[in-house]
Design an enzyme around this catalytic site. Structure first.
Site, PDB file in Angstrom:
ATOM      1  N   LYS A 185       0.834  -1.204   0.000  1.00  0.00           N
ATOM      2  CA  LYS A 185       0.000   0.000   0.000  1.00  0.00           C
ATOM      3  C   LYS A 185       0.873   1.260   0.000  1.00  0.00           C
ATOM      4  CE  LYS A 185      -3.811  -2.425   2.265  1.00  0.00           C
ATOM      5  NZ  LYS A 185      -4.507  -2.752   3.532  1.00  0.00           N
ATOM      6  N   GLN A 214      -4.454  -1.337   9.766  1.00  0.00           N
ATOM      7  CA  GLN A 214      -4.334  -2.642   9.113  1.00  0.00           C
ATOM      8  C   GLN A 214      -4.998  -3.710   9.992  1.00  0.00           C
ATOM      9  OE1 GLN A 214      -3.055  -3.289   5.981  1.00  0.00           O
ATOM     10  NE2 GLN A 214      -3.829  -5.354   6.321  1.00  0.00           N
ATOM     11  N   ASP A 230     -10.697   3.417   4.748  1.00  0.00           N
ATOM     12  CA  ASP A 230     -11.247   2.096   4.425  1.00  0.00           C
ATOM     13  C   ASP A 230     -12.776   2.077   4.399  1.00  0.00           C
ATOM     14  OD1 ASP A 230      -9.296   0.234   3.737  1.00  0.00           O
ATOM     15  OD2 ASP A 230      -8.659  -0.030   5.817  1.00  0.00           O
TER      16      ASP A 230
END
Lengths: 331, 331
Positions: A78, A122, A145
């Site tokens: 990422k 994460q 997200d």
């Protein structure tokens, strides 16, 4: 956009011709790697434009707790992709022994940091930490997200304001379908798996695209019969080659979210990666399918970057990119 | 609870015997009126208990903007039902010309009022008022209709904390199915209509009960074929007698949320009320069906009262009643 899609379609056709000359069925490979590359190029241009007009560099804050090897790999990928499009990224790494309060404090710092426009925690977090509590602490307008309550609810509700970000894997699936002009409105879509991260939000997104969506899960009966009804199948169950060719309707489109390592003595690594769909069988039946790897994976990362660019735009008062389906009507 | 369900089933059987002696198919009528009455009796006992142990009377704040005749009727019915179970209710009525700020201020006052445990904003609001903004102002722990972002998201997410309240009509549909022991886990449920108030949340609730849910809507193709696959059909489209008997699988269960007035010269009022399902045709095919009226309507109001009692319990630290399906695992 249309020209770009045309180029991509040509590229996809080339891929089919080059790689699948043995296939009898003329299946189209939905090339996530090439599509993600095209999206990254678009995002790079947008980042440059925002810097020029507003003097702002989009910033991604990545919070990693512990040292799971898969999480380290994802975070590295990422960060690399962010770097490629000109997004500044900042890592916060806490030991697996960090307390919930330590993690909450790290999120709060990122919330307050004016250089950070998107925050990514994460997952999975260590089991002693309440994941929903951490995700809920992320400011909705830095929620890279799309996992916080406000963005989840805005995704499932009709009318009202749009989500500021949508979950990256679902957005990647739908973006890939749209860039390959796969029709969704009125079509039957079957989603396999109901996770918060993939299954449930991709069902909501497909519904926003006017598909008729059926969500299957571990308690569903007669799954093969249900899959057989689908014009579009999204497989996200984490079971290697679970969906067989005989389950699929001829001409259907398959998006394979699974990425599973299976033993393979012929490979140097001793394993190979396969999806949740039996690719060779499915390729004989369907009209379009994503490869594994090189399908949904790269799209997921591209959508994360897209979310960060969008959140940055919102923070400086620029219009955000439209969302798929009926979400496009929301403001 | 089990004894109570037994009594209700006996009552339902009596209803079938008494009212439907002419039906060929032995259809079970899912008697929402009787079930709601039983629930109100349970809630009355709970209200008395909370008063005794905590000296608190559950309070419902009802906010009505304008004077739509249907809204006035609904508000009156809700207030009467609240009164019957011992819930204190307080009405705030604003003219249709009220500004968005007036409405926001009224909600804020109810949020701050210690006598009020549940707030209901009667929908629809006048078109100049942003409904989503008003609903979002209601404190999640006073959200009697379960419409705010936090409660919507908690309903659709797996794991994490439970919603503090769930939308009343969807909860009424599922409560009715559960009290009549209609199996849901693994079964196919088809929901017709995707509104924020009924279709979308009932799909989420059925999924939480482990049903395999398909959500149909105005853009869906081949709706009769999809309905034919369903073990449970929830009709919430607002079209009189839209679902025909030929669409239904023999032995299915039908929950008819629709309530439509159709011209009928033989009636004194000049009209009669029908559901979204052709009742007479459906009754020849299915094994169980709700009547209209007397099905989902009374259940909706009972669930509103149940939400208010639950929110009151939460406010004094008492455990809330479990929610259906997998939501029961949430805390």
């Amino acid at each position: 956009m249309l020209a770009r899609v045309g180029t991509m379609r040509a590229r996809a056709r080339f891929y089919v011709a080059a790689a699948l000359t043995t296939a009898i069925n003329a299946v189209q490979i939905l090339d996530g790697r090439a599509t993600a590359k095209a999206i990254r190029a678009e995002l790079g241009a947008e980042v440059a434009s925002i810097q020029k007009t507003h003097g702002v560099t989009p910033g991604l804050g990545v919070l990693l707790v512990g040292d799971r090897r898969d999480s380290l790999t994802y975070v590295r990928m990422k960060r690399k992709a962010a770097d490629e499009v000109g997004i500044f990224s900042s890592d916060v790494t806490l030991p697996a022994s960090a307390s919930e309060d330590d993690v909450l404090e790290a999120v709060s710092k990122l919330n307050a940091d004016p250089q950070i426009h998107g925050i990514l925690v994460q997952l999975p977090l260590p089991s002693h930490i309440d994941e929903s509590r951490i995700l809920e602490t992320i400011s909705p307008n830095k929620d890279a997200d799309g996992f916080c309550y406000e963005n989840v609810a805005r995704l499932v509700l009709r009318g009202g304001p749009r989500p500021l970000a949508t979950a990256c894997t679902p957005a990647g699936c739908v973006e890939l379908l749209q860039r390959y002009d796969i029709p969704l409105a009125g079509k039957r879509a079957v989603v396999l798996g109901r996770s918060n991260v993939v299954g449930a939000p991709v069902a909501a997104l497909l519904q926003q695209c006017d598909a008729t969506v059926t969500l299957c899960h571990s308690a569903s009966e007669n799954v093969p019969d249900i899959v057989r009804e689908a014009d579009v199948v999204i497989a996200a169950v984490g079971k290697p080659e679970y969906v067989r060719g005989s389950w699929l309707k001829p001409g259907a489109t398959v998006i394979d979210v699974g990425i599973n390592a299976v033993d393979d003595a012929t490979k140097k690594a001793g394993y190979r990666l396969v999806g949740d769909v039996h690719f060779d069988e499915a390729s004989q039946v369907v009209s379009a399918i994503t490869p594994v790897p090189g399908g949904v994976g790269p799209m997921t990362i591209a959508m994360l970057l897209s979310n960060v660019v969008n959140l940055t735009k919102a923070s400086v008062g620029l219009p955000m990119a439209p969302l798929p389906g009926r979400l496009a009507d929301k403001v």
